[in-house]
Design an enzyme around this catalytic site. Structure first.
Site, PDB file in Angstrom:
ATOM      1  N   GLY A  15       5.240 -34.193 -13.491  1.00 35.29           N
ATOM      2  CA  GLY A  15       6.465 -33.913 -14.256  1.00 35.29           C
ATOM      3  C   GLY A  15       7.030 -32.540 -13.894  1.00 35.29           C
ATOM      4  O   GLY A  15       7.628 -31.864 -14.727  1.00 35.29           O
ATOM      5  N   LYS A  16       6.865 -32.173 -12.612  1.00 35.49           N
ATOM      6  CA  LYS A  16       7.360 -30.860 -12.155  1.00 35.49           C
ATOM      7  C   LYS A  16       8.877 -30.783 -12.259  1.00 35.49           C
ATOM      8  O   LYS A  16       9.430 -29.750 -12.624  1.00 35.49           O
ATOM      9  CB  LYS A  16       6.931 -30.608 -10.697  1.00 35.49           C
ATOM     10  CG  LYS A  16       5.431 -30.539 -10.511  1.00 35.49           C
ATOM     11  CD  LYS A  16       5.039 -30.387  -9.059  1.00 35.49           C
ATOM     12  CE  LYS A  16       5.266 -31.613  -8.212  1.00 35.49           C
ATOM     13  NZ  LYS A  16       4.426 -32.775  -8.548  1.00 35.49           N
ATOM     14  N   GLY A  40       9.035 -37.040  -5.163  1.00 31.92           N
ATOM     15  CA  GLY A  40       9.995 -37.738  -6.020  1.00 31.92           C
ATOM     16  C   GLY A  40       9.928 -37.095  -7.385  1.00 31.92           C
ATOM     17  O   GLY A  40       8.905 -37.180  -8.061  1.00 31.92           O
ATOM     18  N   THR A 303       8.036 -42.652  -7.720  1.00 34.02           N
ATOM     19  CA  THR A 303       9.474 -42.377  -7.659  1.00 34.02           C
ATOM     20  C   THR A 303       9.989 -42.567  -6.233  1.00 34.02           C
ATOM     21  O   THR A 303      11.138 -42.909  -6.008  1.00 34.02           O
ATOM     22  CB  THR A 303       9.741 -40.906  -8.100  1.00 34.02           C
ATOM     23  OG1 THR A 303       9.003 -40.661  -9.292  1.00 34.02           O
ATOM     24  CG2 THR A 303      11.197 -40.638  -8.365  1.00 34.02           C
ATOM     25  N   THR A 305       8.071 -44.313  -3.414  1.00 31.89           N
ATOM     26  CA  THR A 305       7.732 -45.575  -2.739  1.00 31.89           C
ATOM     27  C   THR A 305       7.645 -46.758  -3.705  1.00 31.89           C
ATOM     28  O   THR A 305       7.496 -47.896  -3.261  1.00 31.89           O
ATOM     29  CB  THR A 305       6.376 -45.449  -2.006  1.00 31.89           C
ATOM     30  OG1 THR A 305       5.380 -45.114  -2.980  1.00 31.89           O
ATOM     31  CG2 THR A 305       6.413 -44.385  -0.926  1.00 31.89           C
ATOM     32  N   GLY A 306       7.697 -46.501  -5.011  1.00 26.50           N
ATOM     33  CA  GLY A 306       7.601 -47.590  -5.985  1.00 26.50           C
ATOM     34  C   GLY A 306       6.183 -48.130  -6.149  1.00 26.50           C
ATOM     35  O   GLY A 306       5.947 -49.066  -6.909  1.00 26.50           O
ATOM     36  N   ARG A 307       5.203 -47.535  -5.430  1.00 28.13           N
ATOM     37  CA  ARG A 307       3.826 -48.032  -5.523  1.00 28.13           C
ATOM     38  C   ARG A 307       3.265 -47.773  -6.925  1.00 28.13           C
ATOM     39  O   ARG A 307       3.540 -46.725  -7.521  1.00 28.13           O
ATOM     40  CB  ARG A 307       2.916 -47.289  -4.518  1.00 28.13           C
ATOM     41  CG  ARG A 307       3.146 -47.691  -3.087  1.00 28.13           C
ATOM     42  CD  ARG A 307       2.237 -46.898  -2.146  1.00 28.13           C
ATOM     43  NE  ARG A 307       2.639 -45.502  -2.042  1.00 28.13           N
ATOM     44  CZ  ARG A 307       1.989 -44.595  -1.317  1.00 28.13           C
ATOM     45  NH1 ARG A 307       0.905 -44.927  -0.646  1.00 28.13           N
ATOM     46  NH2 ARG A 307       2.423 -43.346  -1.242  1.00 28.13           N
ATOM     47  N   LEU A 336       1.849 -36.278 -23.095  1.00 21.71           N
ATOM     48  CA  LEU A 336       0.878 -36.412 -24.178  1.00 21.71           C
ATOM     49  C   LEU A 336       1.180 -37.673 -24.994  1.00 21.71           C
ATOM     50  O   LEU A 336       0.276 -38.349 -25.477  1.00 21.71           O
ATOM     51  CB  LEU A 336       0.956 -35.156 -25.065  1.00 21.71           C
ATOM     52  CG  LEU A 336      -0.089 -35.032 -26.159  1.00 21.71           C
ATOM     53  CD1 LEU A 336      -1.502 -35.005 -25.590  1.00 21.71           C
ATOM     54  CD2 LEU A 336       0.151 -33.763 -26.989  1.00 21.71           C
ATOM     55  N   ASP A 337       2.482 -38.000 -25.114  1.00 20.66           N
ATOM     56  CA  ASP A 337       2.906 -39.188 -25.887  1.00 20.66           C
ATOM     57  C   ASP A 337       2.304 -40.480 -25.338  1.00 20.66           C
ATOM     58  O   ASP A 337       2.114 -41.449 -26.082  1.00 20.66           O
ATOM     59  CB  ASP A 337       4.446 -39.286 -25.879  1.00 20.66           C
ATOM     60  CG  ASP A 337       5.010 -39.250 -24.466  1.00 20.66           C
ATOM     61  OD1 ASP A 337       4.799 -38.239 -23.765  1.00 20.66           O
ATOM     62  OD2 ASP A 337       5.653 -40.236 -24.047  1.00 20.66           O
ATOM     63  N   VAL A 418       6.433 -34.476 -24.786  1.00 16.29           N
ATOM     64  CA  VAL A 418       6.169 -35.615 -25.678  1.00 16.29           C
ATOM     65  C   VAL A 418       7.134 -36.776 -25.385  1.00 16.29           C
ATOM     66  O   VAL A 418       7.266 -37.708 -26.167  1.00 16.29           O
ATOM     67  CB  VAL A 418       6.243 -35.191 -27.174  1.00 16.29           C
ATOM     68  CG1 VAL A 418       5.078 -34.285 -27.523  1.00 16.29           C
ATOM     69  CG2 VAL A 418       7.576 -34.504 -27.493  1.00 16.29           C
TER      70      VAL A 418
HETATM   71  P1  GDP Z   1       7.036 -34.853 -10.409  1.00 19.88           P
HETATM   72  O1  GDP Z   1       6.934 -35.447  -9.054  1.00 19.88           O
HETATM   73  O2  GDP Z   1       5.905 -33.924 -10.724  1.00 19.88           O
HETATM   74  O3  GDP Z   1       8.371 -34.205 -10.681  1.00 19.88           O
HETATM   75  O4  GDP Z   1       6.893 -36.061 -11.447  1.00 19.88           O
HETATM   76  P2  GDP Z   1       7.608 -37.509 -11.347  1.00 19.88           P
HETATM   77  O5  GDP Z   1       9.036 -37.350 -11.698  1.00 19.88           O
HETATM   78  O6  GDP Z   1       7.273 -38.172 -10.059  1.00 19.88           O
HETATM   79  O7  GDP Z   1       6.800 -38.299 -12.456  1.00 19.88           O
HETATM   80  C1  GDP Z   1       6.798 -37.882 -13.792  1.00 19.88           C
HETATM   81  C2  GDP Z   1       7.405 -38.990 -14.651  1.00 19.88           C
HETATM   82  O8  GDP Z   1       7.081 -38.752 -16.006  1.00 19.88           O
HETATM   83  C3  GDP Z   1       8.922 -39.053 -14.606  1.00 19.88           C
HETATM   84  O9  GDP Z   1       9.322 -40.384 -14.726  1.00 19.88           O
HETATM   85  C4  GDP Z   1       9.356 -38.237 -15.820  1.00 19.88           C
HETATM   86  O10 GDP Z   1      10.621 -38.642 -16.334  1.00 19.88           O
HETATM   87  C5  GDP Z   1       8.262 -38.582 -16.785  1.00 19.88           C
HETATM   88  N1  GDP Z   1       7.909 -37.528 -17.746  1.00 19.88           N
HETATM   89  C6  GDP Z   1       7.861 -36.183 -17.563  1.00 19.88           C
HETATM   90  N2  GDP Z   1       7.381 -35.574 -18.682  1.00 19.88           N
HETATM   91  C7  GDP Z   1       7.120 -36.564 -19.572  1.00 19.88           C
HETATM   92  C8  GDP Z   1       6.549 -36.585 -20.897  1.00 19.88           C
HETATM   93  O11 GDP Z   1       6.183 -35.568 -21.479  1.00 19.88           O
HETATM   94  N3  GDP Z   1       6.413 -37.822 -21.492  1.00 19.88           N
HETATM   95  C9  GDP Z   1       6.784 -38.990 -20.863  1.00 19.88           C
HETATM   96  N4  GDP Z   1       6.610 -40.136 -21.504  1.00 19.88           N
HETATM   97  N5  GDP Z   1       7.304 -38.995 -19.630  1.00 19.88           N
HETATM   98  C10 GDP Z   1       7.449 -37.810 -18.988  1.00 19.88           C
HETATM   99  P1  IMO Z   2       5.560 -35.284  -5.941  1.00 17.29           P
HETATM  100  O1  IMO Z   2       6.239 -34.012  -5.481  1.00 17.29           O
HETATM  101  C1  IMO Z   2       2.223 -38.071  -5.442  1.00 17.29           C
HETATM  102  C2  IMO Z   2       0.620 -38.490  -1.371  1.00 17.29           C
HETATM  103  C3  IMO Z   2       0.804 -39.824  -0.687  1.00 17.29           C
HETATM  104  C4  IMO Z   2      -0.463 -39.845   0.166  1.00 17.29           C
HETATM  105  C5  IMO Z   2      -0.614 -38.386   0.599  1.00 17.29           C
HETATM  106  C6  IMO Z   2      -0.060 -38.084   1.991  1.00 17.29           C
HETATM  107  O2  IMO Z   2       6.494 -36.320  -6.438  1.00 17.29           O
HETATM  108  O3  IMO Z   2       4.433 -34.961  -6.876  1.00 17.29           O
HETATM  109  P2  IMO Z   2       2.420 -37.878   2.948  1.00 17.29           P
HETATM  110  O4  IMO Z   2       3.538 -38.868   3.036  1.00 17.29           O
HETATM  111  O5  IMO Z   2       2.752 -36.619   2.201  1.00 17.29           O
HETATM  112  O6  IMO Z   2       1.810 -37.565   4.287  1.00 17.29           O
HETATM  113  O7  IMO Z   2       1.246 -38.629   2.120  1.00 17.29           O
HETATM  114  O8  IMO Z   2       0.087 -37.624  -0.372  1.00 17.29           O
HETATM  115  N1  IMO Z   2       1.874 -37.868  -1.867  1.00 17.29           N
HETATM  116  C7  IMO Z   2       2.217 -37.804  -3.166  1.00 17.29           C
HETATM  117  N2  IMO Z   2       1.625 -38.328  -4.266  1.00 17.29           N
HETATM  118  N3  IMO Z   2       3.355 -37.331  -5.576  1.00 17.29           N
HETATM  119  C8  IMO Z   2       3.942 -36.771  -4.478  1.00 17.29           C
HETATM  120  O9  IMO Z   2       4.954 -35.902  -4.578  1.00 17.29           O
HETATM  121  C9  IMO Z   2       3.407 -37.043  -3.207  1.00 17.29           C
HETATM  122  N4  IMO Z   2       3.744 -36.686  -1.943  1.00 17.29           N
HETATM  123  C10 IMO Z   2       2.796 -37.184  -1.138  1.00 17.29           C
HETATM  124  O10 IMO Z   2       0.831 -40.877  -1.610  1.00 17.29           O
HETATM  125  O11 IMO Z   2      -1.574 -40.147  -0.633  1.00 17.29           O
HETATM  126 MG    MG Z   3       6.807 -37.335  -8.165  1.00 14.72          MG
END
Ligand code: GDP
Ligand code: IMO
Ligand code: MG
Length: 433
Positions: A15-16, A40, A303, A305-307, A336-337, A418
């Site tokens: 959730g960065k 993503g 976010t 690859t949809g995996r 946490l929710d 949350v």
């Molecule tokens: P990132 O790559 O670290 O930015 O995280 P992603 O966006 O790939 O994945 C985090 C997912 O959790 C996203 O769909 C956010 O909208 C969602 N998210 C972030 N914080 C929260 C939270 O506190 N609660 C819930 N339910 N979803 C959250």
């Molecule tokens: P965010 O920024 C989760 C994983 C891939 C694979 C490994 C190497 O959204 O947190 P790559 O294509 O980077 O050579 O793949 O790293 N991976 C991630 N997993 N969140 C990511 O980014 C990722 N970026 C790469 O699934 O295991």
């Molecule tokens: Mg991500």
């Protein structure tokens, strides 16, 4: 001056994006310092007329959605130019102003042959594959280290670009044809493709480390936003099941050109449970119905690859490790929710490896592969916590869980997510103080 590093504590997707966005209008710039469109980051914004707008960012820093914030792609990023412009066009179509974007002239470019090499290498590895995103990230960083990479600045001189692509392809075409039985890439076609982006890119390109120094000298606040996370870091992660860049706090300096002496704090984002995408060890992984519940309640699908993401309980050994490697000053605990409704919530406090207890991550990867979690189990809660805006509003069991995690990971939890929305956050302590 304030340069704040923001990293992921686990295996990514903590959730960065939401955490960076949360800092919002009080930030003057966000610089992405590593990774590429393997990342993503999802940001959910509630509009004034009550709609929920969802944005999925891959290459663009999360600050792009904050008016007045300068979004910067730093030198440590690898850029797929086609994806960059697609993302810009997608946001512009939704009325997001992207005109402030600045791109480092020293960032490397993902060439088409590196996308192909990523995919064919994974296929070749078969059962030993890494499970990469197939975006060409690893081969592009390999080129950077082998000194045959293409940089943004090379796009503006066709002779230089031609010479560099010729150099890179002289070996790669042999490998593609002779090892992988694929067609060779044509130098002129690659040069033409990369050059086709040059004019649109030119006005965005700058010496970003100089720009960042000037911003910090003016006492502006800059966030250094990581892609990926601590355990995906090429040095400090679960090698070889990692990405190919430095996703930890140290990488923030090399990937942006901001020196360590200017960093004022390090925020780590950590999920209230654990997820991972791709292959590699994951001691607390749940392969049963509980894992499925976490995946469904947390919408744990990639976010990029949809995996489906692999899901498991919180691992405090990893949290402590993230504190050590990054020098974490504040944690943002997210999702946490998602744990609401679990009858009990186990937390991994240590590992057992070959009959011996380990309170820290073992040095050897082979040992980590065999790590069996030692759990401490907390009682769950059933109350909806998504409306809580202070710790006092959390149910007792939930509060106890958060307090226990904070002690185990050895740095303060300063914000708690949350829900996915911007406002669905408990601010315990101002992250910009
Ligand atoms: P990132 O790559 O670290 O930015 O995280 P992603 O966006 O790939 O994945 C985090 C997912 O959790 C996203 O769909 C956010 O909208 C969602 N998210 C972030 N914080 C929260 C939270 O506190 N609660 C819930 N339910 N979803 C959250
Ligand atoms: P965010 O920024 C989760 C994983 C891939 C694979 C490994 C190497 O959204 O947190 P790559 O294509 O980077 O050579 O793949 O790293 N991976 C991630 N997993 N969140 C990511 O980014 C990722 N970026 C790469 O699934 O295991
Ligand atoms: Mg991500």
């Amino acid at each position: 001056m304030s340069a704040i590093v923001l990293v992921g504590a686990q295996w990514g997707d903590e959730g960065k994006g939401k955490a960076t966005d949360l800092l919002g209008s009080r930030i003057d710039g966000v610089v992405k310092f590593n990774g590429g469109n393997n990342a993503g980051h999802t940001i959910v914004i509630d509009t004034e007329d009550g709609r929920r707008e969802k944005y999925a960012l891959h290459l663009l820093p999360s600050g792009i959605l904050t008016p007045g914030c300068v979004p910067i792609i730093g030198n440590g990023v690898v850029i797929d130019l086609g994806v960059l412009f697609e993302e810009i066009d997608g946001l512009e179509a939704r009325s997001v102003d992207t005109s402030a974007l600045v791109v480092s002239g020293s960032a490397h470019v993902i060439a088409p042959y590196n996308r192909t090499l990523d995919q064919v290498t994974e296929r070749f590895l078969g059962k030993s594959k890494i499970g990469t995103t197939g975006r060409g990230i690893g081969p592009t960083y390999a080129d950077k280290m082998s000194r045959v990479g293409i940089r943004v600045q090379d796009l503006f001189d066709t002779d230089v670009l031609h010479a560099k692509v010729t150099g890179a392809l002289s070996l790669k075409n042999q490998i593609l044809v002779k090892v992988y039985n694929r067609k060779a890439f044509d130098v002129d076609a690659v040069v033409e493709e990369l050059s086709s982006y040059a004019e649109r890119l030119r006005p965005m390109v700058a010496d970003t480390s100089l720009l960042l120094e000037q911003m910090l000298d003016r006492d502006e606040t800059v966030v250094l936003e990581a892609g990926q996370a601590t355990l995906l870091d090429v040095d400090h992660g679960t090698y070889p099941f990692v990405t190919s860049s430095s996703a930890t706090a140290g990488g923030a300096c090399t990937g942006s050109g901001i020196p360590p002496t200017r960093i004022s704090s390090v925020i780590a984002v950590i999920k209230a449970y654990t997820t991972r995408v791709g292959e590699g060890p994951f001691p607390t992984e749940l392969l049963d119905a509980k894992g499925e519940i976490l995946r469904n309640n947390g919408a744990e699908f990639g976010t990029t690859t949809g995996r489906p993401r692999r899901c498991g309980w919180f691992d405090a050994v990893i949290g402590r490790y993230a504190t050590r490697i990054n020098g974490v000053t504040d944690f943002v605990l997210t999702k946490l929710d998602v744990l609401t409704g679990m009858d009990e919530v186990p937390v991994c406090v240590a590992y057992e490896i070959d009959g011996v207890r380990h309170d820290e991550l073992p040095m050897n990867q082979a040992d980590f592969d065999r790590a069996v979690p030692i759990y401490e189990t907390f009682p769950g809660w059933t109350e909806d916590i998504s409306k809580a805006r202070s710790v006092d509003e959390l149910p007792r069991n939930c509060r106890d869980y958060v307090d226990a995690l904070e002690k185990m990971i050895k740095a303060p939890i300063s914000a708690i997510g949350v829900g996915p929305g911007r406002d669905e956050t408990i601010v315990v302590r101002d992250l910009l103080d």
